[in-house]
Design an enzyme around this catalytic site. Sequence first.
Site, PDB file in Angstrom:
ATOM      1  N   ASN A  54       2.006  -5.505  -3.235  1.00  0.00           N
ATOM      2  CA  ASN A  54       0.589  -5.761  -2.803  1.00  0.00           C
ATOM      3  C   ASN A  54      -0.200  -4.153  -2.589  1.00  0.00           C
ATOM      4  O   ASN A  54       0.397  -3.336  -1.764  1.00  0.00           O
ATOM      5  CB  ASN A  54       0.768  -6.244  -1.559  1.00  0.00           C
ATOM      6  CG  ASN A  54      -0.611  -6.983  -1.344  1.00  0.00           C
ATOM      7  OD1 ASN A  54      -1.203  -7.700  -2.036  1.00  0.00           O
ATOM      8  ND2 ASN A  54      -1.212  -6.971  -0.068  1.00  0.00           N
ATOM      9  N   ASP A  89     -11.986 -10.666  -0.696  1.00  0.00           N
ATOM     10  CA  ASP A  89     -13.458 -10.731  -0.158  1.00  0.00           C
ATOM     11  C   ASP A  89     -14.536  -9.910  -0.848  1.00  0.00           C
ATOM     12  O   ASP A  89     -14.219  -8.932  -1.645  1.00  0.00           O
ATOM     13  CB  ASP A  89     -13.574 -10.528   1.278  1.00  0.00           C
ATOM     14  CG  ASP A  89     -12.628  -9.278   1.737  1.00  0.00           C
ATOM     15  OD1 ASP A  89     -12.446  -8.237   0.898  1.00  0.00           O
ATOM     16  OD2 ASP A  89     -12.233  -9.284   2.599  1.00  0.00           O
ATOM     17  N   HIS A  98     -10.258  -6.361  -2.297  1.00  0.00           N
ATOM     18  CA  HIS A  98     -11.599  -6.096  -1.363  1.00  0.00           C
ATOM     19  C   HIS A  98     -12.648  -5.312  -2.259  1.00  0.00           C
ATOM     20  O   HIS A  98     -12.548  -3.924  -2.122  1.00  0.00           O
ATOM     21  CB  HIS A  98     -11.055  -5.402  -0.251  1.00  0.00           C
ATOM     22  CG  HIS A  98      -9.974  -5.987   0.618  1.00  0.00           C
ATOM     23  ND1 HIS A  98     -10.179  -6.994   1.425  1.00  0.00           N
ATOM     24  CD2 HIS A  98      -8.429  -5.658   0.759  1.00  0.00           C
ATOM     25  CE1 HIS A  98      -9.167  -7.413   1.799  1.00  0.00           C
ATOM     26  NE2 HIS A  98      -7.988  -6.706   1.516  1.00  0.00           N
ATOM     27  N   GLU A 118      -5.941 -10.968  -1.160  1.00  0.00           N
ATOM     28  CA  GLU A 118      -6.952 -10.677  -0.012  1.00  0.00           C
ATOM     29  C   GLU A 118      -8.273 -10.597  -0.345  1.00  0.00           C
ATOM     30  O   GLU A 118      -9.259  -9.684   0.214  1.00  0.00           O
ATOM     31  CB  GLU A 118      -6.566  -9.306   0.689  1.00  0.00           C
ATOM     32  CG  GLU A 118      -5.098  -9.314   1.031  1.00  0.00           C
ATOM     33  CD  GLU A 118      -4.588  -8.049   1.863  1.00  0.00           C
ATOM     34  OE1 GLU A 118      -5.807  -7.115   2.263  1.00  0.00           O
ATOM     35  OE2 GLU A 118      -3.528  -7.684   1.929  1.00  0.00           O
ATOM     36  N   GLU A 126       0.759  -1.334   0.196  1.00  0.00           N
ATOM     37  CA  GLU A 126       0.038   0.153  -0.151  1.00  0.00           C
ATOM     38  C   GLU A 126       0.634   1.135   0.060  1.00  0.00           C
ATOM     39  O   GLU A 126       0.466   2.096   0.571  1.00  0.00           O
ATOM     40  CB  GLU A 126      -1.142  -0.110   1.178  1.00  0.00           C
ATOM     41  CG  GLU A 126      -1.830  -1.253   1.353  1.00  0.00           C
ATOM     42  CD  GLU A 126      -2.957  -1.231   2.422  1.00  0.00           C
ATOM     43  OE1 GLU A 126      -2.939  -0.430   3.104  1.00  0.00           O
ATOM     44  OE2 GLU A 126      -3.865  -2.215   2.447  1.00  0.00           O
TER      45      GLU A 126
HETATM   46  C1  XIL Z   1      -6.323  -6.518   8.186  1.00  0.00           C
HETATM   47  C2  XIL Z   1      -6.808  -7.746   9.115  1.00  0.00           C
HETATM   48  O1  XIL Z   1      -7.602  -8.460   8.503  1.00  0.00           O
HETATM   49  C3  XIL Z   1      -7.399  -7.076  10.385  1.00  0.00           C
HETATM   50  O2  XIL Z   1      -7.429  -8.314  11.262  1.00  0.00           O
HETATM   51  C4  XIL Z   1      -6.437  -6.051  11.071  1.00  0.00           C
HETATM   52  O3  XIL Z   1      -7.233  -5.758  12.300  1.00  0.00           O
HETATM   53  C5  XIL Z   1      -6.167  -5.100  10.052  1.00  0.00           C
HETATM   54  O4  XIL Z   1      -5.590  -5.610   8.774  1.00  0.00           O
HETATM   55  N1  XIL Z   1      -5.052  -4.831   3.608  1.00  0.00           N
HETATM   56  C6  XIL Z   1      -3.874  -5.474   4.157  1.00  0.00           C
HETATM   57  C7  XIL Z   1      -4.305  -6.267   5.314  1.00  0.00           C
HETATM   58  O5  XIL Z   1      -2.920  -5.463   3.408  1.00  0.00           O
HETATM   59  O6  XIL Z   1      -3.229  -6.764   6.067  1.00  0.00           O
HETATM   60  C8  XIL Z   1      -5.458  -5.936   6.259  1.00  0.00           C
HETATM   61  O7  XIL Z   1      -5.688  -7.013   7.032  1.00  0.00           O
HETATM   62  C9  XIL Z   1      -6.725  -5.631   5.380  1.00  0.00           C
HETATM   63  C10 XIL Z   1      -6.286  -4.448   4.387  1.00  0.00           C
END
Ligand code: XIL
Length: 333
Positions: free
Chosen positions: A182, A249, A218, A247, A141
């Site tokens: 990422n 979802d 996401h 990641e 990020e």
């Molecule tokens: C999130 C986790 O899922 C949570 O449990 C934590 O509180 C915060 O981080 N981007 C990312 C991940 O790269 O590491 C994040 O994970 C979600 C967004």
Amino acid sequence: MFGCAKSRHYTCTDTDGLYHNAGYPIGVAINPDLLYTDSQCHRIASQQFNSFTAENIFKPFYLHPEPNAYYWEEADKLADYCVTNHKRLHGHTLIWHEQLPEWILSFSGSTSEWEQMFKNHIQTIVAHFRGKVAGWDVVNEAFDRDGTLRNSIWRRKLGDGYIERAFRYAHEADPNALLFYNDFDLESNPAKRRAVLTLLNNIRLRGAVIDGIGLQMHVNIYSPGSGEIVKAIEEVAKAGYKVHISELDISINPRGRPIDKTAALFQLQAELMTKIVVNYKQLPSRLQYGITIWGISDKDSWIPYYFNREDFPLLYDSNYIPKPVYCAIKSLL
Ligand code: XIL
């Protein structure tokens, strides 16, 4: 097709694993507290997925809580679990502006002391897991929405070149690990995606190793559309990067309103997932690092907790029953 979704008992079973059907790794974010203590979670994680990413315990605040102290215990336990159970382990993440320990946030060294600390942090962790971690999210990020570099503490203290140096340091510490950049919204924000690709391409031209890009993905049932997602996957692959949907979802309540959990919403979720998977499948296998789902059941997803809203973004419902979205992709992976 998903007419049964009104009941909690959907059409398919999960007695065999998702990854058995796939020609590429199918991963999941792991919360070790659940993995070791919740038998349903353990069953699903081990049976369905063949790649694990620690949801939190590989992050700097957890692994590197004091300047000269690393907390390996939990991470080693997960790494050993992966070796014993033949799961690929993906390392997330070395350099990020969030979930940093207090000592880094208040580190008051000179520029060269910052550089030394940054290098040691990366290389100590990467070297520790050499041979156990297949790939690292080296930098997470680092860009803002408008495509400029995020003014994170790393950039402020180390200058714009920190991203390239992070990749170089990681490669020195484990030349066999695959190295990833990422980020989120790369699938919905073309300006950000172009900026990331331009920077990474330039770093590669200067000879540093970057193997792939993690599209966090996401997403939600309204946005981005599948066309945009397909375009993002194609652009990243065309530029010669391995694609990790890292990641995944799919929110059904992005606006955080009181919602009725209708079958129609779960069907939209299943349809978007189907499109993502079908498109991913078409990539050449050398560019398929895998698809990682960000958690197992809706009850443990980060979304409701982090955004403070009711949501159901994952493959399993809160009772560990596979949802339509699971059934939809089961035979397609
Ligand atoms: C999130 C986790 O899922 C949570 O449990 C934590 O509180 C915060 O981080 N981007 C990312 C991940 O790269 O590491 C994040 O994970 C979600 C967004």
